[in-house]
Scaffold this motif. Structure first.
Motif, PDB file in Angstrom:
ATOM      1  N   UNK A  21     -31.441  93.049  20.588  1.00 45.06           N
ATOM      2  CA  UNK A  21     -32.726  93.572  20.415  1.00 45.06           C
ATOM      3  C   UNK A  21     -32.476  95.004  19.624  1.00 45.06           C
ATOM      4  N   UNK A  22     -31.412  94.894  18.880  1.00 49.81           N
ATOM      5  CA  UNK A  22     -31.040  96.198  17.985  1.00 49.81           C
ATOM      6  C   UNK A  22     -30.458  97.358  18.638  1.00 49.81           C
ATOM      7  N   UNK A  23     -30.084  97.267  19.870  1.00 49.09           N
ATOM      8  CA  UNK A  23     -29.499  98.414  20.815  1.00 49.09           C
ATOM      9  C   UNK A  23     -28.058  97.868  20.708  1.00 49.09           C
ATOM     10  N   UNK A  24     -27.303  98.736  20.291  1.00 51.01           N
ATOM     11  CA  UNK A  24     -25.654  98.427  20.461  1.00 51.01           C
ATOM     12  C   UNK A  24     -25.047  99.069  21.809  1.00 51.01           C
ATOM     13  N   UNK A  25     -24.471  98.241  22.535  1.00 50.61           N
ATOM     14  CA  UNK A  25     -23.578  98.580  23.584  1.00 50.61           C
ATOM     15  C   UNK A  25     -22.057  98.366  23.706  1.00 50.61           C
ATOM     16  N   UNK A  26     -21.512  98.967  24.494  1.00 50.86           N
ATOM     17  CA  UNK A  26     -19.993  98.842  24.721  1.00 50.86           C
ATOM     18  C   UNK A  26     -19.474  99.377  25.794  1.00 50.86           C
ATOM     19  N   UNK A  27     -18.282  98.969  26.265  1.00 52.65           N
ATOM     20  CA  UNK A  27     -17.478  99.563  27.354  1.00 52.65           C
ATOM     21  C   UNK A  27     -15.967  99.059  27.371  1.00 52.65           C
ATOM     22  N   UNK A  28     -15.438  99.762  28.266  1.00 52.61           N
ATOM     23  CA  UNK A  28     -13.949  99.593  28.328  1.00 52.61           C
ATOM     24  C   UNK A  28     -13.830  98.479  29.367  1.00 52.61           C
ATOM     25  N   UNK A  29     -12.885  97.564  29.130  1.00 51.27           N
ATOM     26  CA  UNK A  29     -12.268  96.578  30.144  1.00 51.27           C
ATOM     27  C   UNK A  29     -10.853  96.528  30.016  1.00 51.27           C
ATOM     28  N   UNK A  30     -10.317  96.043  31.291  1.00 51.68           N
ATOM     29  CA  UNK A  30      -8.966  95.659  31.164  1.00 51.68           C
ATOM     30  C   UNK A  30      -8.738  94.209  31.400  1.00 51.68           C
ATOM     31  N   UNK A  31      -9.925  93.414  31.431  1.00 50.62           N
ATOM     32  CA  UNK A  31      -9.599  92.069  31.805  1.00 50.62           C
ATOM     33  C   UNK A  31     -10.142  90.914  30.802  1.00 50.62           C
ATOM     34  N   UNK A  32      -9.411  91.071  29.812  1.00 52.38           N
ATOM     35  CA  UNK A  32      -9.633  90.041  28.683  1.00 52.38           C
ATOM     36  C   UNK A  32      -8.450  89.254  28.585  1.00 52.38           C
ATOM     37  N   UNK A  33      -8.735  87.856  28.624  1.00 55.77           N
ATOM     38  CA  UNK A  33      -7.416  86.741  28.638  1.00 55.77           C
ATOM     39  C   UNK A  33      -7.718  85.693  27.735  1.00 55.77           C
ATOM     40  N   UNK A  34      -6.997  85.138  26.994  1.00 56.72           N
ATOM     41  CA  UNK A  34      -7.154  84.004  26.429  1.00 56.72           C
ATOM     42  C   UNK A  34      -7.014  82.896  27.428  1.00 56.72           C
ATOM     43  N   UNK A  35      -7.956  82.000  27.562  1.00 54.81           N
ATOM     44  CA  UNK A  35      -7.809  80.733  28.614  1.00 54.81           C
ATOM     45  C   UNK A  35      -7.805  79.633  27.967  1.00 54.81           C
ATOM     46  N   UNK A  36      -7.887  79.048  26.656  1.00 54.05           N
ATOM     47  CA  UNK A  36      -7.693  78.009  26.253  1.00 54.05           C
ATOM     48  C   UNK A  36      -7.367  78.244  24.647  1.00 54.05           C
ATOM     49  N   UNK A  37      -6.688  77.308  23.858  1.00 53.42           N
ATOM     50  CA  UNK A  37      -6.371  77.352  22.767  1.00 53.42           C
ATOM     51  C   UNK A  37      -7.191  76.533  21.608  1.00 53.42           C
TER      52      UNK A  37
END
Ligand code: FE
Length: 209
Positions: A21-37
């Motif tokens: 709705x036109x509002x930007x947001x963002x945060x830090x994470x350390x839990x990003x993983x590729x799970x399939x190719x």
């Protein structure tokens, strides 16, 4: 159970962002993983107390930025220890908008992934999102940041909302602790004009250890 066993796991450090709705947001994470190719899918786990989590749930899309080692701790402080509910975290930082108007940082980011959520699973404190990567771009050849490097070299802290948070993550030292972000000033007394290097709180936000 020896909770320290979990410290043997390795992670990277990422910023995820969205636009709802036109509002930007963002945060830090350390839990990003590729799970399939095939298709290219990733998973992220985001704390349900994070404003960005509910925004991603509603927008169904997010950008994932893979941070490099030379990222300013200011950036981690802004995205890791403040809420997007009250501020536009991108405002003062070099960024661009993707085709959906989702902002992504253009400096100290190795790559960015534009992701479309295909599955959201409530796993208690966190929401687990499985997402298909719709677009991807390499932005820098700088070394990527690992969570170990963040802790050991950059002296970084683990926010309470992190999937991997444990009380012992942030080893207690002598000095003064920022009650906003947990940063520890090693020394005494705390200078009266001291400003927290992570979250920018002034000396009044510090408590003596
Ligand atoms: Fe702080």
């Amino acid at each position: 159970m020896d909770a320290k066993a979990l410290f043997s796991l390795s992670y990277g450090l990422y910023i995820i962002s969205t636009n709802h709705d036109g509002k930007a947001s963002g945060c830090v994470i350390n839990t990003l993983h590729q799970v399939t190719s095939s298709p290219t899918q990733v998973s992220i786990a985001v704390n349900k107390d994070n404003y960005t989590q509910s925004q991603i749930e509603q927008s169904g899309k997010f950008e994932a930025m893979i941070l490099t080692q030379d990222v300013d701790m200011d950036v981690i402080g802004t995205f890791g220890f403040h809420s997007s509910k009250n501020m536009n975290k991108f405002e003062t930082l070099p960024h661009e908008l993707d085709e959906y108007g989702i902002p992504y940082l253009t400096q100290h980011v190795a790559s960015r992934l534009l992701c479309r959520v295909v599955l959201a699973m409530d796993i208690g404190t966190h929401m687990l999102f499985i997402a298909e990567v719709e677009d991807a771009q390499v932005l820098s050849s700088e070394e990527v940041m690992t969570y170990a490097y963040y802790h050991q070299v950059k002296n970084g802290l683990t926010p309470k909302n992190a999937s991997t948070f444990q009380e012992t993550n942030n080893e207690v030292k002598r000095g003064w602790r920022c009650t906003i972000c947990g940063y520890i000033y090693e020394g005494d007394p705390l200078p009266s004009d001291f400003i927290c290097p992570i979250c920018k709180a002034d000396a009044s936000a510090f408590e003596k250890l």
